[in-house]
Design a protein around this motif. Structure first.
Motif, PDB file in Angstrom:
ATOM      1  N   LEU A  90      -3.708   5.181   9.500  1.00  0.00           N
ATOM      2  CA  LEU A  90      -4.768   4.791   8.553  1.00  0.00           C
ATOM      3  C   LEU A  90      -6.159   4.873   9.173  1.00  0.00           C
ATOM      4  N   VAL A  92       0.875  -1.167   0.000  1.00  0.00           N
ATOM      5  CA  VAL A  92       0.000   0.000   0.000  1.00  0.00           C
ATOM      6  C   VAL A  92       0.915   1.221   0.000  1.00  0.00           C
ATOM      7  N   LYS A  95      -0.356  -1.228   8.244  1.00  0.00           N
ATOM      8  CA  LYS A  95      -1.389  -1.344   7.219  1.00  0.00           C
ATOM      9  C   LYS A  95      -2.531  -2.278   7.639  1.00  0.00           C
ATOM     10  N   THR A 127      -5.244  -4.705   5.702  1.00  0.00           N
ATOM     11  CA  THR A 127      -5.066  -6.153   5.581  1.00  0.00           C
ATOM     12  C   THR A 127      -6.048  -6.951   6.420  1.00  0.00           C
TER      13      THR A 127
END
Lengths: 227, 931
Positions: free
Chosen positions: B788, B206, B466, B470
């Motif tokens: 994120l 990503v 991430k 995921t």
């Protein structure tokens, strides 16, 4: 005599191979059952595996419930056949009215896959008798529609009758009411669980070996002696 | 039940050739036929709108000896598009074959649906990565979902059971509003399709960079396993064999550009916009997989080809051309979702979840039965016909309701397409860009500044955790995932009996490739190779997805040529072949191309997956600990680095040196060390350097570490250099006590530079760099994991499990032993605006530069992503302040059309959508228009 545990494959079943592997690792013979075949081939117990049976069309489990194999399973379950529904299998058991309540879209609307701590609340079922009540275990959870809901009276009944089999600990991954991860029917032979014990049976591929207890439990239940 | 299609099964072989044809006047109320075409040679055809050049159209007329029918024109325009014909890339891609090292493992290579390599006497593995970039921008969910579906069918067509997927993803700036639209949709699409197919997602990338703002890169990789003797091929061999279409019904999805033909034929000004992005049905694909595997095992098919870009057109012509046979097809037999579809639409449709089978007549019934068992449609639509009496290959003859609509030599569409040696020229700004080196930027030189830099860097979008992405993917299904993201490679067990397994990694670095496409591509290869090697696996094969701007831009074409040369040379040096890949051109917004972005996938073999080495430091009882070594050499290499980008918005200089011979030695060492049990953990160094790897190795299982910097890297900004340089060819390993002597002796023997830099500290709960800083794992975790969720939501979902495993067992797949509550708004990315004290560094300063005079740039969040490379030529060494803003296209980006990604868009037409009037009704940005 080796116990024979059936694992059903519906169109769209995904974890059927994993459930069969878990059955074998626990020491039983895995017998593959086909959705279109109403014959249970004399199995001693049945696992309804995870996946997206019939593409999850209409509602998760809503179509699978009408598969020919389910007619036989529903009848046998009412006569005491041990049945474990994992994830999509849990959804099918609810749709089939073998278990109360329903599983709805995760509250946060995302599919979620993580290693999840559960507390085993009831060791009195056919599938959890090798655990200690209150024991914490770690197994993967992975679902998009795993939020358990039921009306308050049903929930109170489940609690009062000790039919909440496992709860999420340290965070509820999908918004399930009362952190419910697994429930059983009144007789204790039918269990539905949203996380995946079949993915925690090998040190190499799982976060723990805690899932194995569900499969050894049913052998103990069937033979009367610990597996 | 909806899942059975018995009523639709055609259980009889094709009828003999229907008698008589009705010539239909072009422009009349019927299809444009071969006779009609011969009779109306002067009819104007919209070939330009379909993306064909004058000379290409003339060549079609020459091949056919008449003008093409509408159906034929549609077929040629698709098959001769950039994507299907590789007309701009072909002349360069030849190097992969020419420079390929000898390999006794390769069972199928370039030109097949996917490369196949033998991994044991019985088993082979096939893998490939493809792009689905443009559709994912137009409709993120379906674009990404069908990208997964397409690559899975490629793998299936080789005779393999797909066993895992990976997804290298690249988006615009993380905080750009449109990224908040594209990323969640793409991630949900990748997960929605892969999860429902029952394929574990074991890794990917990503990456955020403003250059991908209007052109996200959605690449998808699939790997499959097959018994060596089950390898399938696509040749439609055997005259009289039946051609069967199996899978979903054919609809109007993905026909994009050829709708112009309908308009032209019927002159309907109100021709409705056709959806040009395909819609996926993973349930159907799951059934298709099971049905195909059952057919393979029962040896019921002679040839098989998936339907992807260019749909039936591609499948019919490629299978026939591969065998040199002809083919007779009755198009009206194709099961349709919309009965009003015309022949050219049926031929161009990119409806998903379809396969073309070639079956011996006596086995047809068994094939149809298998399809029925799995509830997929299977229909005999044609038969294989002989070659020409003169020995020439046969012709592809297609009728539709008794009208002859196609009569072509199939090879003319597949093999005889145009090939261009496009002009190439090194981009004019490259010299200046390379002279503007990041090594001259002001660097942190105090412990406080270093500590702040560590926390800020691990929270930056490209380096942060991430998990938000995921955990939307199933990594457990199939029960063979040994390692998955965030590990360096995904590792899958492929033989439960022996423990045989494969490791896979995909990597790319657009910034490096922008600075030097040749070296940048080699660096991507080196990184993927190293990522596989750190698990203990032996790298054996390479796949690639080459994402570039417009090939009509000589600068882009030069970048492409350099990248291909780099990959071919690199693979030759490493002794592993390129087995297949994909080219995606026209990734650009207006005149601005994306960074050249070659994504390289490397496959490795592990004889026993139980010996795999994970990335995280191992928990130890009591005061026990492991010793930490850094392998490889650390140089002052900051150009193109994540630090230069995040802190200074800087891109310039030349990328780190790459030494593939050294990589090979390193890989051999790691495999040997893993085999004899010297390694508790191994983690590759790349973006973010040593600091990033230390943090990840600590947080993976909640184990701290104490690090002492080597003598040469103490004082001034040298600690920073050691922690943030991105020198290639380095790996951080931890070694159990008692193994260190043997391990360092092995390093000495192999000539791998090593440095003992510290110890793990399982009970310490912190990462300490002596004399510099000590940061608690909790603080690291909060910084690492907050970004994120803060950007894309989910921070409010305060339901993160907090407890480690109550019954920890031996190192296992993917069990983070440490979690934290993402604290909303607590991200430290924004602290860039209070950037640390910085001091100019005298070393490595180019001539005529006075770094001390350079402004100390403290990039506030939101402007830190400015792309200096877009700012035009700069004086060497001058630090340029952040460029604010992303242009006026926010919310309605206009994208340069793509031809090579065109299959993804629909019919392969670069300018497909300019005929459709307004944009899509759902308010998504307007699809491409080419000028």
């Amino acid at each position: 005599m080796t116990a024979r545990v059936g694992v059903v494959t519906f169109p769209g079943s995904l974890d059927d191979g994993d459930a069969a592997r878990a059955v074998r690792i626990a020491g039983a013979e895995a017998v593959r059952l086909w959705h279109g075949d109403a014959d249970l081939h004399g199995v001693d117990a049945v696992v309804l595996p995870g996946g997206f049976s019939y593409g999850d069309y209409l509602r998760c489990g809503a179509i699978a419930r009408f598969a020919p194999v389910m007619e036989a399973i529903i009848a046998a379950a009412r006569d005491g056949l041990p049945v474990l529904g994992i994830c999509n299998g849990f959804q099918i058991l609810c749709e089939a009215h073998l278990l109360p309540g329903a599983l709805t879209r995760n509250q946060h609307l995302h599919f979620r896959n993580r290693d999840q701590v559960l507390r085993v609340e009831s060791a009195g079922t056919a599938w959890t008798n090798t655990f200690q009540p209150g024991q914490e275990i770690l197994i993967p959870v992975k679902n998009g529609e795993g939020c358990y809901v039921a009306d308050p009276r049903t929930l109170d009944e489940l609690e009062a009758e000790g039919r909440v089999v496992a709860r999420y600990v340290g965070g509820n991954p999908n918004g399930s009411q009362r952190d419910i991860a697994a429930i059983t029917n009144a007789a204790g032979n039918v269990v539905g669980i949203m996380p995946h014990p079949e993915h925690a049976v090998e040190a190499l591929t799982g976060p723990s070996l805690d899932g194995l207890g569900f499969f050894t439990s049913v052998l103990k239940h069937l033979t009367g002696v610990p597996a | 039940m909806t899942v059975h299609g018995e009523g639709d099964l055609m259980t009889t072989p094709p009828a003999p050739e229907a008698a008589g044809r009705t010539p239909v006047r072009a422009g009349g109320f019927g299809p444009d036929t071969v006779d009609g075409a011969a009779a109306t040679p002067e009819e104007l055809q919209p070939y330009v709108e379909l993306g064909l050049r004058d000379d290409e159209y003339d060549r079609i007329r020459q091949i056919l000896g008449r003008r093409p029918t509408h159906s034929e024109l549609a077929m040629y325009s698709i098959m001769w598009s950039e994507h299907c014909s590789y007309k701009s890339s072909k002349v360069h891609l030849r190097q992969f074959g020419e420079k390929a090292p000898p390999s006794d493992r390769l069972l199928a290579g370039i030109g097949e649906n996917a490369g196949v390599v033998r991994v044991s006497d019985e088993l082979a593995v096939t893998f490939k990565v493809e792009s689905h970039n443009h559709p994912s921008f137009v409709e993120p969910y379906q674009g990404a979902a069908t990208g997964v579906g397409g690559i899975v069918r490629d793998i299936l067509a080789m005779g393999a059971r797909p066993v895992a997927v990976m997804d290298p993803l690249r988006f615009g700036a993380a905080d750009h509003p449109d990224t908040a639209r594209v990323l969640p949709g793409v991630v949900a699409g990748v997960g929605g399709y892969g999860n429902c197919l029952g394929l574990p997602n074991i890794g990917g990338e990503v990456v955020f960079d403003p250059c991908y703002q209007g052109n996200p890169l959605v690449n998808a990789l699939c790997v499959g396993v097959l018994p060596v003797d089950r390898l399938q091929n696509k040749a439609a061999a055997g005259v009289g064999n039946v051609v069967v279409l199996m899978g979903a019904k054919t609809g109007r999805d993905g026909i994009g550009g050829v709708s112009v033909l309908a308009s032209a034929t019927f002159d309907e000004g109100s021709e409705q916009r056709r959806p040009s992005v395909q819609v996926g049905d993973p349930f159907m694909e799951k059934l298709l997989i099971e049905a195909c595997l059952e057919l393979y095992d029962a040896q019921l098919v002679v040839g098989i080809q998936d339907l992807g870009g260019a749909g039936l057109t591609c499948a019919l012509t490629e299978t026939a051309a591969a065998a040199g046979t002809g083919m007779r097809v009755w198009l009206e037999r194709v099961p349709l979702r919309e009965p009003s579809m015309e022949p050219h639409e049926i031929l161009a449709s990119e409806s998903q979840e379809r396969m073309l089978l070639v079956v011996e007549p006596e086995k047809l019934e068994a094939v149809l039965k298998t399809a029925e068992k799995w509830g997929v449609w299977a229909t005999a639509i044609g038969e294989v016909t002989p070659a020409q009496p003169d020995g020439q290959p046969g012709r592809l003859v297609i009728t539709w309701r008794d009208h002859l609509v196609v009569d072509v030599p199939p090879g003319s569409l597949v093999d005889d397409g145009p090939v261009y040696a496009r002009p190439m020229r090194e981009p004019a700004d490259l010299i200046l860009l390379q002279a503007d080196r990041a090594e001259t930027l002001p660097r942190p030189a105090t412990p406080e500044a270093l500590r702040e830099t560590v926390l800020r860097m691990i929270a930056s979008p490209n380096l942060c955790d991430k998990t938000w992405v995921t955990e939307q993917y199933d990594r457990y299904v199939l029960g063979n995932t040994v390692l998955a993201q965030p590990e360096d490679s995904g590792v899958i067990r492929i033989d439960e009996r022996t423990g045989l397994g494969v490791a896979l990694s995909v990597d790319g670095n657009g910034r490096y490739a922008r600075l030097d496409p040749y070296q940048g591509t080699k660096l991507a290869l080196a990184e993927a190779y190293r990522n596989v090697a750190v698990t203990g696996a032996k790298p054996i094969a390479v796949t690639n997805c080459l994402n570039f701007g417009s090939p009509e831009d000589p600068g882009v074409m030069w970048q492409f040529a350099e990248a291909v040369r780099g990959l071919a040379d690199g693979c030759a040096e490493l002794g592993i072949p390129v087995t297949g890949g994909n080219v995606s051109f026209y990734n650009q917004t207006g005149a601005a191309a994306i960074h050249p972005t070659p994504v390289v996938g490397v496959l490795g073999v592990l004889d026993d997956v139980a010996e795999r080495v994970p990335m995280g430091f191992a928990p130890r009882a009591g005061t026990d600990h492991d010793l930490i070594f850094l392998l490889g050499e650390t140089r002052l290499e900051l150009s193109g680095s994540e630090w230069a980008w995040v802190t200074h918005g800087h891109l310039g200089g030349v990328p780190p040196r790459v030494d593939l011979a050294g990589e090979q030695v390193l890989a051999d060492l790691l495999a040997e060390a893993a085999r004899v049990g010297h390694l508790s953990s191994a983690h590759d160094l790349s973006d973010g350097g040593l600091a990033q790897v230390l943090v990840e190795s600590c947080l993976r299982r909640g184990v701290g570490a104490r690090i002492a910097l080597p003598e040469a890297f103490t004082g001034g900004s040298m600690p920073f250099v050691y922690l943030f340089s991105e020198s290639s060819g380095r790996v951080l390993v931890s070694v159990p006590r008692g193994h260190e002597k043997a391990f360092t002796a092995l390093c000495g023997e192999r000539g791998v530079p090593w440095a003992a830099i510290g110890v793990t500290d399982p009970a310490g709960g912190a990462l300490e760099v002596q004399g510099q800083f000590r940061i608690g794992l909790d603080e690291l975790l909060t910084a690492f994991t907050s970004t994120l969720p803060r950007l894309f939501g989910g921070a409010a979902d305060a339901t993160v499990p907090g407890a480690p495993a109550p019954t920890p067992v031996a190192p296992v797949g993917d069990a983070p032993a440490h979690h934290a509550e993402p604290s909303a708004g607590a991200g430290v990315a924004g602290s860039a605006s209070t950037a640390a004290p910085v001091v100019p560094e005298a070393a490595e300063v180019p001539v005529a530069v006075e770094p001390a005079a350079a402004p100390v740039v403290a990039a506030p969040e939101g402007v830190e992503q400015a792309d200096v490379s877009q700012a035009g030529p700069q004086a060497p060494g001058v630090t340029v302040g952040p460029q604010v803003g992303f242009g006026p296209e926010v919310g309605s980006p206009v994208v340069q059309a793509e031809a090579s990604d065109a299959d993804e868009l629909g019919a392969g037409q670069p300018d497909a959508d300019q005929f459709d009037g307004g944009g899509p009704e759902d308010g998504t940005p307007a699809p491409p228009a080419q000028h």
